[in-house]
Design a protein around this motif. Structure first.
Motif, PDB file in Angstrom:
ATOM      1  N   LEU A 172      36.979  27.240  36.204  1.00 42.07           N
ATOM      2  CA  LEU A 172      37.489  26.699  37.456  1.00 42.07           C
ATOM      3  C   LEU A 172      38.254  27.771  38.230  1.00 42.07           C
ATOM      4  CD1 LEU A 172      37.702  23.989  39.028  1.00 42.07           C
ATOM      5  CD2 LEU A 172      39.886  23.625  37.896  1.00 42.07           C
ATOM      6  N   ARG A 173      39.113  28.517  37.526  1.00 43.92           N
ATOM      7  CA  ARG A 173      39.909  29.550  38.186  1.00 43.92           C
ATOM      8  C   ARG A 173      39.012  30.658  38.745  1.00 43.92           C
ATOM      9  NH1 ARG A 173      44.025  29.585  35.083  1.00 43.92           N
ATOM     10  NH2 ARG A 173      43.061  30.795  33.425  1.00 43.92           N
ATOM     11  N   PHE A 174      38.044  31.106  37.958  1.00 42.26           N
ATOM     12  CA  PHE A 174      37.152  32.170  38.416  1.00 42.26           C
ATOM     13  C   PHE A 174      36.364  31.703  39.637  1.00 42.26           C
ATOM     14  CE2 PHE A 174      33.583  35.114  38.409  1.00 42.26           C
ATOM     15  CZ  PHE A 174      34.180  36.309  38.048  1.00 42.26           C
ATOM     16  N   SER A 175      35.902  30.454  39.607  1.00 49.38           N
ATOM     17  CA  SER A 175      35.127  29.905  40.722  1.00 49.38           C
ATOM     18  C   SER A 175      35.925  29.910  42.014  1.00 49.38           C
ATOM     19  CB  SER A 175      34.680  28.478  40.385  1.00 49.38           C
ATOM     20  OG  SER A 175      34.070  27.870  41.520  1.00 49.38           O
ATOM     21  N   PHE A 176      37.173  29.469  41.944  1.00 47.14           N
ATOM     22  CA  PHE A 176      37.947  29.370  43.173  1.00 47.14           C
ATOM     23  C   PHE A 176      38.538  30.700  43.605  1.00 47.14           C
ATOM     24  CE2 PHE A 176      37.620  24.876  42.166  1.00 47.14           C
ATOM     25  CZ  PHE A 176      37.209  24.408  43.411  1.00 47.14           C
ATOM     26  N   PHE A 177      38.759  31.613  42.670  1.00 50.44           N
ATOM     27  CA  PHE A 177      39.156  32.951  43.080  1.00 50.44           C
ATOM     28  C   PHE A 177      37.973  33.671  43.724  1.00 50.44           C
ATOM     29  CE2 PHE A 177      43.075  32.316  41.011  1.00 50.44           C
ATOM     30  CZ  PHE A 177      43.930  33.338  41.407  1.00 50.44           C
ATOM     31  N   LEU A 178      36.770  33.302  43.306  1.00 52.42           N
ATOM     32  CA  LEU A 178      35.566  33.872  43.909  1.00 52.42           C
ATOM     33  C   LEU A 178      35.396  33.413  45.350  1.00 52.42           C
ATOM     34  CD1 LEU A 178      33.255  35.728  43.140  1.00 52.42           C
ATOM     35  CD2 LEU A 178      32.029  33.750  42.219  1.00 52.42           C
ATOM     36  N   PHE A 179      35.972  32.271  45.670  1.00 49.15           N
ATOM     37  CA  PHE A 179      35.932  31.756  47.042  1.00 49.15           C
ATOM     38  C   PHE A 179      36.774  32.624  47.987  1.00 49.15           C
ATOM     39  CE2 PHE A 179      37.879  28.747  50.199  1.00 49.15           C
ATOM     40  CZ  PHE A 179      36.711  28.448  50.906  1.00 49.15           C
ATOM     41  N   ILE A 180      37.777  33.300  47.441  1.00 52.13           N
ATOM     42  CA  ILE A 180      38.709  34.073  48.270  1.00 52.13           C
ATOM     43  C   ILE A 180      38.022  35.257  48.955  1.00 52.13           C
ATOM     44  CG2 ILE A 180      40.807  35.480  48.251  1.00 52.13           C
ATOM     45  CD1 ILE A 180      41.837  33.624  45.987  1.00 52.13           C
ATOM     46  N   PRO A 181      37.346  36.169  48.215  1.00 50.83           N
ATOM     47  CA  PRO A 181      36.702  37.295  48.917  1.00 50.83           C
ATOM     48  C   PRO A 181      35.579  36.854  49.846  1.00 50.83           C
ATOM     49  CG  PRO A 181      36.141  37.303  46.580  1.00 50.83           C
ATOM     50  CD  PRO A 181      37.227  36.307  46.753  1.00 50.83           C
ATOM     51  N   VAL A 182      34.875  35.767  49.495  1.00 49.54           N
ATOM     52  CA  VAL A 182      33.810  35.271  50.370  1.00 49.54           C
ATOM     53  C   VAL A 182      34.388  34.816  51.706  1.00 49.54           C
ATOM     54  CG1 VAL A 182      32.100  33.445  50.682  1.00 49.54           C
ATOM     55  CG2 VAL A 182      32.284  34.606  48.477  1.00 49.54           C
ATOM     56  N   SER A 183      35.466  34.056  51.654  1.00 47.33           N
ATOM     57  CA  SER A 183      36.095  33.560  52.884  1.00 47.33           C
ATOM     58  C   SER A 183      36.733  34.685  53.678  1.00 47.33           C
ATOM     59  CB  SER A 183      37.135  32.496  52.547  1.00 47.33           C
ATOM     60  OG  SER A 183      36.520  31.343  52.034  1.00 47.33           O
ATOM     61  N   LEU A 184      37.382  35.614  52.972  1.00 43.10           N
ATOM     62  CA  LEU A 184      37.968  36.752  53.669  1.00 43.10           C
ATOM     63  C   LEU A 184      36.894  37.592  54.351  1.00 43.10           C
ATOM     64  CD1 LEU A 184      40.723  37.985  51.174  1.00 43.10           C
ATOM     65  CD2 LEU A 184      41.057  36.843  53.372  1.00 43.10           C
ATOM     66  N   GLY A 185      35.764  37.751  53.678  1.00 47.18           N
ATOM     67  CA  GLY A 185      34.655  38.493  54.270  1.00 47.18           C
ATOM     68  C   GLY A 185      34.151  37.831  55.543  1.00 47.18           C
ATOM     69  N   THR A 186      34.074  36.502  55.518  1.00 48.73           N
ATOM     70  CA  THR A 186      33.657  35.760  56.711  1.00 48.73           C
ATOM     71  C   THR A 186      34.634  35.976  57.853  1.00 48.73           C
ATOM     72  OG1 THR A 186      32.588  34.057  55.351  1.00 48.73           O
ATOM     73  CG2 THR A 186      33.115  33.468  57.627  1.00 48.73           C
ATOM     74  N   MET A 187      35.929  35.933  57.521  1.00 48.77           N
ATOM     75  CA  MET A 187      36.950  36.138  58.547  1.00 48.77           C
ATOM     76  C   MET A 187      36.858  37.548  59.141  1.00 48.77           C
ATOM     77  SD  MET A 187      38.842  33.570  59.319  1.00 48.77           S
ATOM     78  CE  MET A 187      40.168  34.469  60.129  1.00 48.77           C
ATOM     79  N   ILE A 188      36.629  38.537  58.297  1.00 54.22           N
ATOM     80  CA  ILE A 188      36.558  39.924  58.769  1.00 54.22           C
ATOM     81  C   ILE A 188      35.333  40.137  59.666  1.00 54.22           C
ATOM     82  CG2 ILE A 188      36.211  42.315  58.030  1.00 54.22           C
ATOM     83  CD1 ILE A 188      37.881  41.599  55.527  1.00 54.22           C
ATOM     84  N   LYS A 243      40.875  43.740  35.104  1.00 55.65           N
ATOM     85  CA  LYS A 243      39.469  43.489  34.798  1.00 55.65           C
ATOM     86  C   LYS A 243      38.986  42.230  35.525  1.00 55.65           C
ATOM     87  CE  LYS A 243      36.464  42.026  30.995  1.00 55.65           C
ATOM     88  NZ  LYS A 243      36.430  41.582  29.579  1.00 55.65           N
ATOM     89  N   PHE A 244      39.816  41.204  35.554  1.00 55.77           N
ATOM     90  CA  PHE A 244      39.477  39.948  36.225  1.00 55.77           C
ATOM     91  C   PHE A 244      39.211  40.194  37.713  1.00 55.77           C
ATOM     92  CE2 PHE A 244      40.465  35.793  38.132  1.00 55.77           C
ATOM     93  CZ  PHE A 244      39.805  34.925  37.273  1.00 55.77           C
ATOM     94  N   ILE A 245      40.050  41.006  38.343  1.00 50.09           N
ATOM     95  CA  ILE A 245      39.862  41.335  39.759  1.00 50.09           C
ATOM     96  C   ILE A 245      38.549  42.089  39.962  1.00 50.09           C
ATOM     97  CG2 ILE A 245      40.765  42.697  41.691  1.00 50.09           C
ATOM     98  CD1 ILE A 245      43.585  42.170  40.544  1.00 50.09           C
ATOM     99  N   GLY A 246      38.276  43.064  39.092  1.00 45.92           N
ATOM    100  CA  GLY A 246      37.039  43.826  39.207  1.00 45.92           C
ATOM    101  C   GLY A 246      35.808  42.953  39.060  1.00 45.92           C
ATOM    102  N   LEU A 247      35.862  42.010  38.121  1.00 45.58           N
ATOM    103  CA  LEU A 247      34.720  41.121  37.917  1.00 45.58           C
ATOM    104  C   LEU A 247      34.529  40.176  39.103  1.00 45.58           C
ATOM    105  CD1 LEU A 247      35.192  40.267  34.123  1.00 45.58           C
ATOM    106  CD2 LEU A 247      33.516  41.817  35.157  1.00 45.58           C
ATOM    107  N   LEU A 248      35.618  39.768  39.724  1.00 48.01           N
ATOM    108  CA  LEU A 248      35.513  38.950  40.937  1.00 48.01           C
ATOM    109  C   LEU A 248      34.782  39.716  42.040  1.00 48.01           C
ATOM    110  CD1 LEU A 248      39.055  37.299  41.138  1.00 48.01           C
ATOM    111  CD2 LEU A 248      36.892  36.097  40.798  1.00 48.01           C
TER     112      LEU A 248
END
Length: 270
Positions: free
Chosen positions: A189-205, A89-94
């Motif tokens: 804090l954890r949700f905020s920084f995990f949210l940074f992961i798909p944003v950065s990966l999207g930029t890289m892609i 669920k956490f992954i889906g919400l991210l």
């Protein structure tokens, strides 16, 4: 200032300011205005943001591994235990929370940069960031990772989209919204920084392939690597420090900083 020192300073600024709620993009704009210089282009942004992403993954590596394992067991081993379902669920919400900033970035990113990328905007938005941090400085939520709802994810995602404006901190905006929604500091804090992961990966892609065709990458490979190392190291140090600050509930100091810097920018640089 030599090009090596220039890129080192930019990498240090990016790395230190990325995790904490004072806006890394805003500080790079201020740095540009103070020294009357032109910031590097796409290659630099991709390199230093990817370095920050790796630092976040390093700090949260145990959580990342746990989430990957839970998703794997859910998809391929049909595991439906409570622990696994909370992680899935956490992954889906991210993913849901990533959508607003992703859409607005693609549709209006260039316009926002051209229209709202000035130093005056940064000054005023830093002051607003300080006010938001002050408002939630004493809040203590009661919702952990499993208590985050679809509505929470959408609102946090919209907060991240607002942070496309220079001077609005991405981590600050998402953490403020999460705490307003009653989410515990650690989970916010954890949700905020995990949210940074798909944003950065999207930029890289989206933008990463340009690195291989951009002459700047070959010409400035050494300085770019130096900026990468500096950004990675300072992001990791800054994130660990910010975790400590959050645990102690001392967000007010970031409010003071944002107010002081924002006011100085408005008075002397705008």
């Amino acid at each position: 200032m030599t090009i090596w020192l220039f890129y080192l300073l930019l990498g240090l600024i990016q790395g230190f300011t990325e995790p904490i709620p004072i806006s890394s993009s805003g500080h790079l704009v201020i740095f540009q205005e103070l020294f009357d210089i032109q910031l590097p282009g796409l290659s630099f942004e991709i390199f230093v943001n990817f370095a920050s992403l790796l630092a976040v993954l390093t700090i949260y590596r145990k959580d990342v591994v746990r989430l990957i394992v839970s998703l794997w067991t859910f998809l391929f081993k049909k595991d439906r235990s409570d622990e696994t379902m909370i992680d899935v669920k956490f992954i889906g919400l991210l993913l849901v929370a990533t959508v607003p900033a992703g859409l607005l970035g693609v549709l209006f990113g260039d316009w926002i940069g051209e229209t709202l990328g000035g130093v005056a905007t940064v000054g005023y938005t830093l002051i607003l960031t300080g006010l938001a941090l002050w408002f939630i400085r004493n809040m203590r939520g009661n919702k952990g990772d499993g208590g985050i709802t679809l509505r929470d994810a959408i609102l946090i995602g919209l907060a991240q989209a607002v942070a496309l404006i220079p001077g609005i901190s991405r981590s600050g905006a998402t953490i403020v919204m999460a705490m307003l929604l009653g989410i515990k500091q650690e989970s916010a804090l954890r949700f905020s920084f995990f949210l940074f992961i798909p944003v950065s990966l999207g930029t890289m892609i989206l933008d990463g392939p340009a690195l291989f065709t951009n002459p700047e990458t070959r010409e400035l490979f050494g300085p770019l690597i130096l900026a990468f190392i500096a950004s990675y190291a300072l992001t990791a140090i800054s994130l660990k420090w910010f975790q400590h600050i959050m645990a102690k509930g001392e967000l007010k100091y970031f409010s003071f900083y944002c107010w002081i810097v924002g006011l100085l920018v408005v008075l002397f640089l705008a």
